[in-house]
Design an enzyme around this catalytic site. Structure first.
Site, PDB file in Angstrom:
ATOM      1  N   GLU A  37       1.047  -1.426  -0.200  1.00 20.08           N
ATOM      2  CA  GLU A  37      -0.230  -0.275   0.204  1.00 20.08           C
ATOM      3  C   GLU A  37       1.041   1.263  -0.121  1.00 20.08           C
ATOM      4  O   GLU A  37       1.570   1.569   0.375  1.00 20.08           O
ATOM      5  CB  GLU A  37      -0.783  -0.267   1.313  1.00 20.08           C
ATOM      6  CG  GLU A  37      -1.969   0.797   1.208  1.00 20.08           C
ATOM      7  CD  GLU A  37      -2.652   1.510   0.015  1.00 20.08           C
ATOM      8  OE1 GLU A  37      -3.495   0.200  -0.369  1.00 20.08           O
ATOM      9  OE2 GLU A  37      -2.207   2.442  -0.941  1.00 20.08           O
TER      10      GLU A  37
ATOM     11  N   LYS B 226       8.625  -1.044  -0.894  1.00 17.28           N
ATOM     12  CA  LYS B 226       7.708  -1.006   0.319  1.00 17.28           C
ATOM     13  C   LYS B 226       8.392  -0.084   1.195  1.00 17.28           C
ATOM     14  O   LYS B 226       8.184   0.938   1.056  1.00 17.28           O
ATOM     15  CB  LYS B 226       6.374  -1.854   0.307  1.00 17.28           C
ATOM     16  CG  LYS B 226       6.065  -1.561   2.087  1.00 17.28           C
ATOM     17  CD  LYS B 226       5.329  -0.223   1.303  1.00 17.28           C
ATOM     18  CE  LYS B 226       4.160   0.002   2.656  1.00 17.28           C
ATOM     19  NZ  LYS B 226       3.027   1.247   2.620  1.00 17.28           N
TER      20      LYS B 226
ATOM     21  N   CYS C  51       3.808   3.661   9.517  1.00 15.44           N
ATOM     22  CA  CYS C  51       4.694   3.274   8.718  1.00 15.44           C
ATOM     23  C   CYS C  51       6.032   3.471   8.472  1.00 15.44           C
ATOM     24  O   CYS C  51       7.045   3.023   8.972  1.00 15.44           O
ATOM     25  CB  CYS C  51       4.591   3.974   7.024  1.00 15.44           C
ATOM     26  SG  CYS C  51       2.940   2.599   6.375  1.00 15.44           S
TER      27      CYS C  51
HETATM   28  C1  UDX Z   1       3.778   7.085   4.280  1.00 14.66           C
HETATM   29  C2  UDX Z   1       3.336   7.099   2.621  1.00 14.66           C
HETATM   30  O1  UDX Z   1       3.719   8.575   2.230  1.00 14.66           O
HETATM   31  C3  UDX Z   1       2.900   6.380   2.325  1.00 14.66           C
HETATM   32  O2  UDX Z   1       3.045   6.242   0.739  1.00 14.66           O
HETATM   33  C4  UDX Z   1       2.666   4.544   2.698  1.00 14.66           C
HETATM   34  O3  UDX Z   1       1.621   3.946   2.188  1.00 14.66           O
HETATM   35  C5  UDX Z   1       2.409   4.581   4.478  1.00 14.66           C
HETATM   36  O4  UDX Z   1       3.074   5.910   4.670  1.00 14.66           O
HETATM   37  P1  UDX Z   1       1.762   8.123   6.100  1.00 14.66           P
HETATM   38  O5  UDX Z   1       2.111   7.946   7.148  1.00 14.66           O
HETATM   39  O6  UDX Z   1       0.495   7.735   6.467  1.00 14.66           O
HETATM   40  O7  UDX Z   1       2.181   7.670   4.938  1.00 14.66           O
HETATM   41  O8  UDX Z   1       1.826  10.204   5.899  1.00 14.66           O
HETATM   42  P2  UDX Z   1       2.583  10.598   5.504  1.00 14.66           P
HETATM   43  O9  UDX Z   1       2.351  11.778   4.359  1.00 14.66           O
HETATM   44  O10 UDX Z   1       3.945  10.356   4.608  1.00 14.66           O
HETATM   45  O11 UDX Z   1       3.562  10.993   6.699  1.00 14.66           O
HETATM   46  C6  UDX Z   1       4.231  11.175   7.753  1.00 14.66           C
HETATM   47  C7  UDX Z   1       5.042  11.925   8.513  1.00 14.66           C
HETATM   48  O12 UDX Z   1       5.815  12.412   8.362  1.00 14.66           O
HETATM   49  C8  UDX Z   1       3.838  12.697   9.187  1.00 14.66           C
HETATM   50  O13 UDX Z   1       3.942  12.134  10.434  1.00 14.66           O
HETATM   51  C9  UDX Z   1       4.111  13.699   8.827  1.00 14.66           C
HETATM   52  O14 UDX Z   1       4.057  14.911   9.564  1.00 14.66           O
HETATM   53  C10 UDX Z   1       5.676  13.975   8.722  1.00 14.66           C
HETATM   54  N1  UDX Z   1       5.942  14.741   7.406  1.00 14.66           N
HETATM   55  C11 UDX Z   1       5.870  14.671   6.015  1.00 14.66           C
HETATM   56  C12 UDX Z   1       7.085  15.487   7.753  1.00 14.66           C
HETATM   57  O15 UDX Z   1       7.415  16.263   9.288  1.00 14.66           O
HETATM   58  N2  UDX Z   1       7.502  16.661   7.157  1.00 14.66           N
HETATM   59  C13 UDX Z   1       7.092  16.724   5.451  1.00 14.66           C
HETATM   60  O16 UDX Z   1       7.703  17.085   4.379  1.00 14.66           O
HETATM   61  C14 UDX Z   1       6.404  15.364   4.874  1.00 14.66           C
END
Ligand code: UDX
Ligand code: ADP
Length: 466
Positions: free
Chosen positions: A163, A222, A278
Site C-alpha cells: 500500500e 515498499k 509506517c
Molecule cells: C507514508 C507514505 O507516504 C505512504 O506512501 C505509505 O503507504 C505509508 O507511509 P503516512 O505515514 O500516512 O504515509 O504519512 P506521510 O504523509 O508520509 O507522513 C509521515 C510523517 O512525516 C507525518 O508525521 C508527517 O507529518 C511527516 N512529514 C511529512 C514531515 O514532517 N514533513 C514532510 O515534508 C512530510
C-alpha cells in the site's frame, strides 16, 4: 483467465477499510467483504450514520456510503468470508516486536501467521492471497509455507501488493495512485494470479501505472519507498537545528533546494519529527534485515534516519523546557494537535506522544486539543509507553474539546499537528487568556510568526532563529 467476483479482506483498519471501500466503489461487479476480529470496529464501519466510521479520512464516508450494502460488507465472520472469496487480502497490523529476538526492530508477524493458519484451515478451493500489510521481505515465503503444509490440498498463490496510500489523503491516493505495485511468482499460475489482480485495478487505473515484479522486489520496494521519504524528512529536520543557530531560515532553504528538479519540492517540510504507522516501522525493518545479513554499514546508514527523528522530538521538548526558564513543573502547557499529521485520527508514533512524555517527566500539566482524536486514544497512547501509571497520565494530561479552553491560562502552546483550523483561530483572544509572557512553540512551521509576534506572543518556529 481468473475473473475475480468475490474478494475478502482480513483487517478493517486504516489500510484495509479505505482500500476495500475504493475497490468496491470502482468495481460494482465485485463483492467485497471486509472482516475483523474487533467487533467494535466492525460495528462502527456498519454504523447507519456513515460519519461514525472508525477511520477519519476526507471523502471516505462518501465512498463508503455509495458502496456499503451494495457490494461492500463489513463483518466479524472471518471464516465464511475466507471460504466465499477467490482473492483474500491480508491487511492486519504488523507492529514492531515488543519482546524477544528483534525486539524494537523486527515486525511482529504473529497476526499474519494467525491469518495464514486460518486461511489454511478454512479454504476449500484455490485462493489468491494478497499481502497488503507492510511486511518484511520474505514474509510471502512464510505465508506460503504455512498454507502449503497445513492446508487441505487447495492451491494458493501469494501476491505482494504493498500500500502506498498516505493517511489524510487516502481517498485521493487510492483514486489516482502514482503506481500500483504487484509482485508474484514467475510460474504460469503466479502470472495468472498477478493478471487477476491487475484486472481488478484496471477497472479505474491506467494499465501503464500498474507495475508487476517478483514478490521480493515488491516487498522491498515498499520498505524502501518509505525509507527514502522518511530520509527526506530527517534530512530537512537535521538542518532545522543549524538554521535556529544561524540566520538561515528553513523555509527558504527548503524552497531553494526544492526548485532543483532533481531534488523536487515535496517532503521538505520541517517538523517536530515524522510519525505514523509506517516510516519508523519500515526503516527498523530494513535495518533489522540488513543486520541479519551482516550488513552493518547498510543498517547503520538507515538507522541514522530514526536517530535523527528521535533527536528532533527530544530537542523540541527540551527547547520548550529551556525557554520556560528550565522548569515546567506545575505549568500548564497546551498541545494543539495529537494526530501524527493533519486530516487523520491516527496517532501511531505521533511526535506529540513523545513530546508529552518528555514534559510529563518534568511534571508539566498538559492540556490537549485535537479536532479528531478521542480522549481514550490519547490516554491509550500514553499508557502504551508504560513510562508511568495510567492514573499519573490522567492526572498530568487533560483532554479538552475546545481549543480556546485548552489554551486558557497556559504558559505555552505547542503546535504538534498541522491542522488547517489552527490557522483560523482568533489568536488575540487566545493571547489575552494566557499567562504572560505567552509563548508558542510551532513544531509544524504552520502559523504566521510575524502576526503572532505583533499580538505579543514570543514565538519559536522550528527551523528559524527565535
Ligand atoms: C507514508 C507514505 O507516504 C505512504 O506512501 C505509505 O503507504 C505509508 O507511509 P503516512 O505515514 O500516512 O504515509 O504519512 P506521510 O504523509 O508520509 O507522513 C509521515 C510523517 O512525516 C507525518 O508525521 C508527517 O507529518 C511527516 N512529514 C511529512 C514531515 O514532517 N514533513 C514532510 O515534508 C512530510
Ligand atoms: P493498518 O494501518 O495496517 O490498517 P490497523 O491496526 O489500523 O493497521 O488495522 C489492522 C486490523 O487488523 C485491526 O482492526 C485488527 O483488529 C485486525 N486484525 C488483526 N489480526 C486479525 C485476524 N487474525 N483476523 C481478523 N482481523 C485481524
Amino acid at each position: 483467465m481468473i475473473q475475480i467476483t468475490k474478494i475478502c479482506c482480513i483487517g478493517a483498519g486504516y489500510v484495509g477499510g479505505p482500500t476495500m471501500a475504493m475497490i468496491a466503489k470502482k468495481c460494482p461487479h465485485i463483492k467485497v467483504t471486509v472482516v475483523d476480529l474487533n467487533e467494535q470496529r466492525i460495528a462502527a464501519w456498519n454504523d447507519p450514520d456513515v460519519e461514525n466510521i472508525p477511520v477519519y479520512e476526507p471523502g471516505l464516508s462518501d465512498v463508503v456510503a455509495e458502496a456499503r450494502g451494495r457490494n461492500l460488507f463489513f463483518s466479524t465472520d472471518v471464516e465464511s468470508a475466507i471460504d466465499d472469496a477467490q482473492m483474500i487480502f491480508i491487511s492486519v497490523n504488523t507492529p514492531t516486536k515488543t519482546y524477544g529476538a528483534g525486539k524494537g526492530q523486527a515486525a511482529d508477524l504473529k497476526w499474519i501467521e494467525l491469518c495464514a493458519r486460518q486461511i489454511a484451515r478454512v479454504a476449500k478451493d484455490n485462493k489468491i492471497i494478497v499481502e497488503k500489510s507492510t511486511l518484511p521481505v520474505r514474509t510471502a515465503s512464510a505465508i506460503k509455507d504455512i498454507l502449503i503444509h497445513t492446508g487441505n490440498g487447495s492451491q494458493f498463490q501469494i501476491l505482494s501488493n504493498p500500500e502506498f496510500l498516505a493517511e489524510g489523503t487516502a481517498v485521493e491516493d487510492l483514486d489516482a495512485p502514482d503506481r500500483v505495485l504487484i509482485g508474484g511468482d514467475s510460474t504460469v499460475e503466479g502470472q495468472a494470479a498477478i493478471q487477476a489482480l491487475v484486472d481488478v485495478y484496471a477497472n479505474w487505473i491506467p494499465r501503464e501505472r500498474i507495475l508487476t515484479t517478483n514478490v521480493w522486489s515488491s516487498e522491498l520496494s515498499k520498505l524502501t519507498a518509505n525509507a527514502f521519504l522518511a530520509q527526506r524528512v530527517s534530512s530537512i529536520n537535521s538542518l532545522t537545528e543549524l538554521c535556529e543557530k544561524t540566520e538561515a531560515d528553513i523555509n527558504e532553504v527548503a524552497k531553494a533546494i526544492g526548485t532543483d528538479s532533481r531534488i523536487g519540492p515535496k517532503f521538505l517540510k520541517a517538523s517536530v519529527g515524522f510519525g505514523g504507522s509506517c516510516f519508523q516501522k519500515d526503516i527498523l525493518n530494513l535495518v533489522y534485515i540488513a543486520r541479519s545479513y551482516g550488513l552493518q554499514e547498510v543498517a547503520d546508514y538507515w538507522e541514522q534516519v530514526i536517530i535523527m527523528n528521535d533527536h528532533q522530538k527530544k530537542r523540541f521538548a527540551n527547547q520548550m523546557i529551556k525557554e520556560l526558564y528550565n522548569t515546567v513543573n506545575g505549568k500548564k502547557i497546551s498541545f494543539l494537535g495529537w494526530a501524527f499529521k493533519k486530516d487523520t485520527n491516527d496517532t501511531r508514533e505521533s511526535a506529540a506522544i513523545y513530546v508529552a512524555d518528555h514534559l510529563l517527566h518534568e511534571q508539566a500539566n498538559i492540556a490537549v486539543y485535537d479536532p479528531k482524536v478521542s480522549a481514550d486514544q490519547i490516554y491509550f497512547d500514553l499508557d502504551y509507553l508504560a513510562t508511568r501509571s495510567s492514573e499519573e497520565n490522567k492526572k498530568g494530561v487533560k483532554i479538552i474539546s475546545d481549543p480556546y479552553e485548552a489554551c486558557k491560562g497556559a504558559h505555552a502552546i505547542a503546535v504538534l499537528t498541522e491542522w488547517d483550523e489552527f490557522k483560523t483561530y482568533d489568536w488575540k483572544k487566545i493571547y489575552d487568556s494566557m499567562l504572560k509572557p505567552a509563548k508558542i512553540f510551532d513544531g509544524r512551521n504552520l502559523l504566521n510568526a510575524d502576526e503572532l509576534r505583533s499580538i505579543g506572543f514570543l514565538v519559536q518556529t522550528i527551523g528559524t532563529k527565535a
